[in-house]
Design a protein around this motif. Structure first.
Motif, PDB file in Angstrom:
ATOM      1  N   LEU A   7       0.779  -1.212   0.055  1.00 58.42           N
ATOM      2  CA  LEU A   7       0.211   0.098   0.036  1.00 58.42           C
ATOM      3  C   LEU A   7       0.853   1.268  -0.065  1.00 58.42           C
ATOM      4  N   ARG A   8       0.318   2.352  -0.557  1.00 54.27           N
ATOM      5  CA  ARG A   8       1.158   3.540  -0.749  1.00 54.27           C
ATOM      6  C   ARG A   8       0.742   4.519   0.356  1.00 54.27           C
ATOM      7  N   MET A   9       1.307   5.105   1.023  1.00 52.84           N
ATOM      8  CA  MET A   9       0.778   6.207   2.217  1.00 52.84           C
ATOM      9  C   MET A   9       1.766   7.302   1.919  1.00 52.84           C
ATOM     10  N   GLY A  10       1.490   8.425   1.052  1.00 50.17           N
ATOM     11  CA  GLY A  10       2.342   9.463   0.774  1.00 50.17           C
ATOM     12  C   GLY A  10       3.583   8.994   0.353  1.00 50.17           C
ATOM     13  N   SER A  11       4.646   9.337   0.829  1.00 47.11           N
ATOM     14  CA  SER A  11       5.885   8.799   0.231  1.00 47.11           C
ATOM     15  C   SER A  11       6.565   7.549   0.524  1.00 47.11           C
ATOM     16  N   PHE A  12       5.742   6.950   1.524  1.00 50.24           N
ATOM     17  CA  PHE A  12       6.002   5.754   2.110  1.00 50.24           C
ATOM     18  C   PHE A  12       5.135   4.401   1.582  1.00 50.24           C
ATOM     19  N   LEU A  13       5.942   3.191   1.734  1.00 48.44           N
ATOM     20  CA  LEU A  13       5.011   2.125   1.208  1.00 48.44           C
ATOM     21  C   LEU A  13       4.880   1.172   2.517  1.00 48.44           C
ATOM     22  N   LEU A  14       3.612   0.604   2.554  1.00 49.71           N
ATOM     23  CA  LEU A  14       3.188  -0.165   3.659  1.00 49.71           C
ATOM     24  C   LEU A  14       3.098  -1.652   3.273  1.00 49.71           C
ATOM     25  N   VAL A  15       3.711  -2.467   3.973  1.00 47.57           N
ATOM     26  CA  VAL A  15       3.619  -4.016   3.512  1.00 47.57           C
ATOM     27  C   VAL A  15       3.006  -4.804   4.860  1.00 47.57           C
ATOM     28  N   THR A  16       1.926  -5.214   4.732  1.00 48.63           N
ATOM     29  CA  THR A  16       1.499  -5.944   6.066  1.00 48.63           C
ATOM     30  C   THR A  16       1.345  -7.260   5.558  1.00 48.63           C
ATOM     31  N   ILE A  17       2.189  -8.100   6.371  1.00 49.26           N
ATOM     32  CA  ILE A  17       2.263  -9.677   6.139  1.00 49.26           C
ATOM     33  C   ILE A  17       0.936 -10.221   6.896  1.00 49.26           C
ATOM     34  N   GLN A  18      -0.150 -10.794   6.450  1.00 51.57           N
ATOM     35  CA  GLN A  18      -1.361 -11.203   6.968  1.00 51.57           C
ATOM     36  C   GLN A  18      -1.340 -12.743   7.112  1.00 51.57           C
ATOM     37  N   VAL A  19      -0.651 -13.373   6.318  1.00 52.90           N
ATOM     38  CA  VAL A  19      -0.742 -14.850   6.029  1.00 52.90           C
ATOM     39  C   VAL A  19       0.468 -15.404   6.389  1.00 52.90           C
ATOM     40  N   ASP A  20       0.495 -16.565   6.425  1.00 51.09           N
ATOM     41  CA  ASP A  20       1.773 -17.404   6.643  1.00 51.09           C
ATOM     42  C   ASP A  20       2.537 -17.321   5.398  1.00 51.09           C
ATOM     43  N   MET A  21       3.771 -16.963   5.561  1.00 52.05           N
ATOM     44  CA  MET A  21       4.833 -16.661   4.742  1.00 52.05           C
ATOM     45  C   MET A  21       5.099 -18.143   3.938  1.00 52.05           C
ATOM     46  N   HIS A  22       5.231 -18.279   2.796  1.00 47.92           N
ATOM     47  CA  HIS A  22       5.839 -19.364   2.211  1.00 47.92           C
ATOM     48  C   HIS A  22       6.874 -18.899   1.358  1.00 47.92           C
ATOM     49  N   ASP A  23       7.827 -19.817   0.902  1.00 43.41           N
ATOM     50  CA  ASP A  23       8.962 -19.471   0.231  1.00 43.41           C
ATOM     51  C   ASP A  23       8.628 -18.521  -1.158  1.00 43.41           C
ATOM     52  N   GLN A  24       7.611 -19.307  -1.974  1.00 44.35           N
ATOM     53  CA  GLN A  24       7.191 -18.556  -3.183  1.00 44.35           C
ATOM     54  C   GLN A  24       6.796 -17.050  -2.935  1.00 44.35           C
ATOM     55  N   LEU A  25       5.753 -16.978  -1.922  1.00 50.10           N
ATOM     56  CA  LEU A  25       5.376 -15.517  -1.625  1.00 50.10           C
ATOM     57  C   LEU A  25       6.317 -14.774  -1.169  1.00 50.10           C
ATOM     58  N   ALA A  26       7.425 -15.121  -0.524  1.00 54.90           N
ATOM     59  CA  ALA A  26       8.305 -14.152   0.013  1.00 54.90           C
ATOM     60  C   ALA A  26       9.221 -13.602  -1.345  1.00 54.90           C
ATOM     61  N   MET A  27       9.349 -14.707  -2.338  1.00 57.73           N
ATOM     62  CA  MET A  27      10.177 -14.248  -3.642  1.00 57.73           C
ATOM     63  C   MET A  27       9.184 -13.296  -4.429  1.00 57.73           C
ATOM     64  N   THR A  28       8.036 -13.692  -4.477  1.00 60.88           N
ATOM     65  CA  THR A  28       7.111 -12.611  -5.161  1.00 60.88           C
ATOM     66  C   THR A  28       6.964 -11.310  -4.726  1.00 60.88           C
ATOM     67  N   LEU A  29       6.839 -11.273  -3.219  1.00 64.36           N
ATOM     68  CA  LEU A  29       7.074  -9.794  -2.451  1.00 64.36           C
ATOM     69  C   LEU A  29       8.338  -9.158  -2.805  1.00 64.36           C
ATOM     70  N   GLN A  30       9.455  -9.767  -2.770  1.00 60.74           N
ATOM     71  CA  GLN A  30      10.554  -8.977  -3.264  1.00 60.74           C
ATOM     72  C   GLN A  30      10.818  -8.379  -4.595  1.00 60.74           C
ATOM     73  N   ASP A  31      10.050  -9.333  -5.530  1.00 57.93           N
ATOM     74  CA  ASP A  31       9.883  -8.684  -6.741  1.00 57.93           C
ATOM     75  C   ASP A  31       8.865  -7.400  -7.012  1.00 57.93           C
ATOM     76  N   ASP A  32       7.744  -7.778  -6.412  1.00 57.68           N
ATOM     77  CA  ASP A  32       6.569  -6.607  -6.256  1.00 57.68           C
ATOM     78  C   ASP A  32       7.160  -5.355  -5.595  1.00 57.68           C
ATOM     79  N   LEU A  33       8.039  -5.432  -4.436  1.00 56.75           N
ATOM     80  CA  LEU A  33       8.271  -4.463  -3.882  1.00 56.75           C
ATOM     81  C   LEU A  33       9.418  -3.694  -4.478  1.00 56.75           C
ATOM     82  N   SER A  34      10.363  -4.285  -5.158  1.00 56.42           N
ATOM     83  CA  SER A  34      11.243  -3.584  -5.957  1.00 56.42           C
ATOM     84  C   SER A  34      10.608  -3.014  -7.080  1.00 56.42           C
TER      85      SER A  34
END
Lengths: 120, 285
Positions: A7-34
């Motif tokens: 989520l975008r809040m002004g000049s900041f990005l907010l990432v809330t992890i609400q589910v159990d992280m599995h490896d693929q999810l973490a990789m996707t998050l890395q790509d998405d966030l960058s």
């Protein structure tokens, strides 16, 4: 395929992890966030892991890598709300995440981010 | 399989009071009655009760095998006795002496009963001796077990007692550590401190190690782990109460406490914590 919302809040990005992280999810998050950081040229990233209660060495390393990656892209990163059990697990695994800034909750994390960005 | 001869049991039954007197006299000689922890009446009551149990059990029971059900009452009696002796602070010698001092009067009695039959005498002596030895061993085992229970309970109590997390100020927690730090204690301490940090939302935790007698590499490692875990959660940690000897030890061991804020005493640590929270203490005019 589920994704973790960024989520975008002004000049900041907010990432809330609400589910159990599995490896693929973490990789996707890395790509998405960058991608998102370069798209919005965000100044700070706040990662809320208060709902995360199970970690393994891979997820622990991913948290460290995501925060390192954001810093290289000129965005301050703060990890907030780590559970005691998660902190103990990471320490026992030998992952001290020495480059990662931390805060107790989202409010304090935001305050820290603002201070960091202002002092730049 | 060995069962006492009926003649032996009859003799014990008939000379019960003489046996008891001899037993008590022996106990007195052994020093079991020398202080006030247990009265003579109590001991003679216990002796009488046990002798009755012994007779009733050996009428039917195999004296070589105490695990049989005939002996369960005797066993229970001895376990209760050992437990009460352990509570009263007697040592294992005195507890076992209760059984072993029955030997002499019993042997005397057997000698009189079987004066004309040496074969029977030796067989009965052997059976009785074995029986009393086994009973004595059982007593000691029960004694040991109840002592171990006491030690285990005290250890648990100590573990709970020695890890209080106190709130010094709004947002400042303190953990005064007392006693030697081992892995198990560090784990408990770390968990309770981290849990309290989450509950109270405290920014700063002070670990006071004034009460820790020695710091070696292992203790330092435990401290480092705790500090790292606190930092991961987003709080700051100050270690206070480093005594001169401990500071010297840490330096001599070459331990790296870099990155950890250390203060000489709790007052300094609190002052720093208040300063970091943007508070100051002034004298009221």
């Amino acid at each position: 395929m589920d994704r973790i919302p960024i989520l975008r809040m002004g000049s900041f990005l907010l990432v809330t992890i609400q589910v159990d992280m599995h490896d693929q999810l973490a990789m996707t998050l890395q790509d998405d966030l960058s991608a998102k950081i370069s798209e919005t040229s965000a100044k700070g990233v706040l990662i809320d892991i208060s709902a995360l209660d199970v970690v393994d060495s891979f997820i622990g390393r991913m948290i460290g890598m995501i925060s390192g990656l954001s810093r290289i892209m000129d965005a301050e990163t703060v990890v907030v709300g780590m559970q005691p059990a998660v902190a103990i697990t990471l320490v026992e695994l030998g992952l001290t995440l020495s480059g990662v800034s931390t805060a107790l909750d989202v409010e304090r994390g935001m305050k820290l981010l603002r201070e960091r960005v202002q002092s730049q | 399989m060995s069962i006492l001869k009926p003649a032996t049991i009859d003799a014990i039954k008939h000379h019960q009071s003489a046996l008891l007197d001899g037993w008590i006299a022996n106990l007195q000689q052994g020093g079991s009655l020398s202080d006030n922890r247990i009265s003579r009446d109590d001991v003679s009551r216990q002796a009488k009760e046990f002798l009755a149990l012994l007779v009733s059990a050996s009428v039917a029971g195999d004296v070589a095998d105490l695990a049989r059900t005939e002996w369960s009452e005797s066993r229970q009696f001895l376990e209760t006795l050992s437990r009460s002796r352990a509570m009263q602070g007697f040592d294992s010698h005195h507890t076992a002496h209760f059984i072993f001092s029955l030997k002499r009067p019993l042997f005397d009695l057997l000698q009189k009963t079987y004066a004309s039959d040496p074969m029977a005498l030796s067989a009965e002596l052997w059976a009785i001796s074995e029986l009393l030895d086994t009973l004595g061993m059982h007593t000691i085992r029960a004694f040991q077990k109840s002592r171990e229970e006491v030690i285990r309970r005290q250890q648990e109590e100590l573990l709970e007692l020695s890890t209080p997390v106190v709130k010094l100020w709004d947002g400042v927690l303190a953990l005064p550590m007392i006693g030697t730090l081992d892995s198990q204690r560090t784990q408990v301490v770390m968990e309770s401190l981290l849990q309290r940090i989450v509950e109270t939302g405290s920014d700063i935790a002070i670990i006071d190690i004034t009460g820790v007698p020695t710091v070696d590499t292992l203790v330092a490692q435990h401290l480092l782990k705790t500090v790292t875990a606190i930092r991961l959660m987003g709080a700051d940690c100050i270690i206070s109460g480093i005594r001169p000897q401990i500071a010297q030890t840490i330096v001599h061991l070459g331990l790296d406490l870099g990155g950890i804020v250390t203060k000489a005493n709790l007052a300094d640590a609190l002052a720093l914590a208040l300063k970091r929270s943007g508070l100051s203490v002034t004298r009221a005019e």
